[in-house]
Design an enzyme around this catalytic site. Structure first.
Site, PDB file in Angstrom:
ATOM      1  N   LYS A  88       4.546   0.000  -6.135  1.00 22.32           N
ATOM      2  CA  LYS A  88       4.259   1.654  -6.258  1.00 22.32           C
ATOM      3  C   LYS A  88       5.583   2.322  -6.867  1.00 22.32           C
ATOM      4  O   LYS A  88       5.353   3.357  -7.651  1.00 22.32           O
ATOM      5  CB  LYS A  88       3.631   2.122  -5.277  1.00 22.32           C
ATOM      6  CG  LYS A  88       2.171   1.854  -5.121  1.00 22.32           C
ATOM      7  CD  LYS A  88       1.275   2.171  -6.020  1.00 22.32           C
ATOM      8  CE  LYS A  88      -0.085   1.527  -5.685  1.00 22.32           C
ATOM      9  NZ  LYS A  88      -1.166   1.736  -6.836  1.00 22.32           N
ATOM     10  N   GLU A 110      -2.410  11.057  -5.015  1.00 21.96           N
ATOM     11  CA  GLU A 110      -3.543  10.679  -4.109  1.00 21.96           C
ATOM     12  C   GLU A 110      -3.055   9.047  -3.809  1.00 21.96           C
ATOM     13  O   GLU A 110      -2.024   8.621  -4.133  1.00 21.96           O
ATOM     14  CB  GLU A 110      -4.737  10.352  -4.905  1.00 21.96           C
ATOM     15  CG  GLU A 110      -4.903   9.045  -5.828  1.00 21.96           C
ATOM     16  CD  GLU A 110      -3.786   8.705  -6.706  1.00 21.96           C
ATOM     17  OE1 GLU A 110      -3.386   7.735  -6.885  1.00 21.96           O
ATOM     18  OE2 GLU A 110      -3.342   9.764  -7.462  1.00 21.96           O
ATOM     19  N   SER A 376       2.205  -7.962  -4.485  1.00 15.32           N
ATOM     20  CA  SER A 376       2.548  -6.484  -4.894  1.00 15.32           C
ATOM     21  C   SER A 376       3.006  -5.510  -3.757  1.00 15.32           C
ATOM     22  O   SER A 376       3.375  -4.640  -3.958  1.00 15.32           O
ATOM     23  CB  SER A 376       1.115  -6.012  -5.541  1.00 15.32           C
ATOM     24  OG  SER A 376      -0.059  -6.261  -4.540  1.00 15.32           O
TER      25      SER A 376
END
Length: 392
Positions: A88, A110, A376
């Site tokens: 991210k 969010e 991830s």
């Protein structure tokens, strides 16, 4: 070429379906993001932070014991080793630099699993910007360590208490907040969802993943292209990054693992491509789970990051044209795959990533096939869920 067109569409999917009050914000972004991102000073700062702050390039690790178990050459792209513990941060670094150049003073975001929230709070602390993160009340309880990390970093965490109290509802609240603060605020969307230009912009920031895979695989195997790339998909930013430089290389299979929950037809699932139909969700046309009269069906996944009723428009397009292979991975199978990696390779994966790992059990490979699984995120945030599951 699988790329967005000037109106923000990938084939039938994409666009910007937004309230009139958000039009100036979106237009400002659309008119400026490409030129800002292409500027030498932006690229210099972005690349420096990816290297010295995020810790890129992340390793491409040959998982020998996992390979032996599954009968193929399996490489793990170690996004779990990024600063903050997931992919991210590639996107939040890019977007905070963009926001600075647009003169914004305040950031909202969010989050579902909390990884994007942590990554946003991190870059806001780095750049000295005010940060508010919207998070579903249910996710706040099941991802408590990440909530505390955000608070330590100085972010305000606002619970979303409507609907299923998960990622969809957090996104709704963040959109409302942006409408009320359009001038000084930038909304850092964490996935390849939302109105154009967000899906393409986020994919571009995450494309560093497949950019690295190409040269790392060349070094290790003498070829840039694997036989398949596997990634989990909720909204789908890690998958978009891992697939990006292979969109137009048809010999590379693009395999997306969605959250099958308790079973595709159990009423407790987030397998969007199996259950969804075209419609509008959070500002773009995509495939989403909805009733006949267009009401969003509440999703379910044991992983907060995949607990979303739609997919990004680029993934909807890949599914629509048959370029991507979408598999539904059930909760129980994902948990087992997470434990398998932990026991075979000493790497505890995020439960989201564990969905991608289980896809190895759902596809037949040849012995010499080279498979890249995008790992991830790491499983620190999920220890409580692993413990409650207890299947190890």
């Amino acid at each position: 070429m699988i790329r967005v067109d000037e109106k923000g569409f990938y084939g039938k999917f994409g666009g910007a379906y937004i309230p009139e009050m958000l039009h100036p914000n979106i237009e400002e972004l659309r008119e400026n993001y490409e030129s800002i991102m292409a500027s030498p000073d932006f690229q210099q700062e972005f690349q420096m932070l990816l290297k010295d702050y995020v810790g890129r390039p992340t390793p491409l690790y040959y998982a020998s014991r996992l390979s032996e178990r599954h009968g193929a050459k399996i490489y793990l792209k170690r996004e779990d080793l990024c600063h903050t513990g997931a992919h991210k941060v590639n996107n939040t670094i890019g977007q905070i630099l963009l926001a600075k150049r647009l003169g914004k003073k305040r950031i909202i975001a969010e989050t579902g699993a909390g990884q994007h929230g942590v990554a946003t709070a991190t870059v806001c602390a780095l750049m000295g910007m005010e940060c508010t993160v919207y998070m579903g009340e249910l996710d706040i309880h099941r991802q408590r360590p990440n909530v505390e990390r955000m608070k330590i970093l100085g972010a305000k965490v606002v619970p979303a208490t409507s609907g299923s109290k998960t990622l969809k509802d957090a996104t709704n609240e963040a959109m409302r907040a942006w409408i009320n603060n359009p001038v000084d605020t930038h909304y850092i969307i964490g996935s390849v969802v939302g109105p154009h230009p967000y899906p393409e912009m986020v994919a571009l920031f995450q494309s560093v993943i497949s950019e690295e895979i190409k040269w790392q695989l060349q070094e290790k195997e003498g070829r840039e292209n694997p036989d398949a790339v596997i990634a989990c998909v909720g909204g789908g930013s890690n998958a978009a990054g891992a697939f990006y430089h292979y969109y137009d290389v048809p010999e590379v299979r693009l395999i997306a693992a969605e959250a099958g929950g308790l079973g595709v037809h159990s009423g407790k699932s987030a397998a969007t491509t199996a259950l969804g139909t075209p419609g509008i969700l959070h500002g773009s046309k995509t495939i989403l789970m909805q009733t006949e009269d267009g009401q969003v069906i509440e999703p379910h996944s044991i992983s907060a990051g995949l607990d979303y009723p739609g997919i990004g428009p680029v993934h909807a397009h890949l599914f629509d044209i048959g370029r991507g292979e979408f598999l539904a991975v059930e909760d129980e199978d994902a948990m087992k795959a997470g434990i398998e990696l932990s026991r075979l390779e000493g790497i505890i994966p995020a439960i989201e990533s564990a969905h991608a790992l289980h896809a190895l059990n759902m596809i037949e490979f040849k012995k010499d096939d080279i498979i890249v699984v995008n790992l991830s995120g790491r499983g620190d945030k999920d220890l409580e869920t692993y413990i409650k599951w207890g299947g190890y």
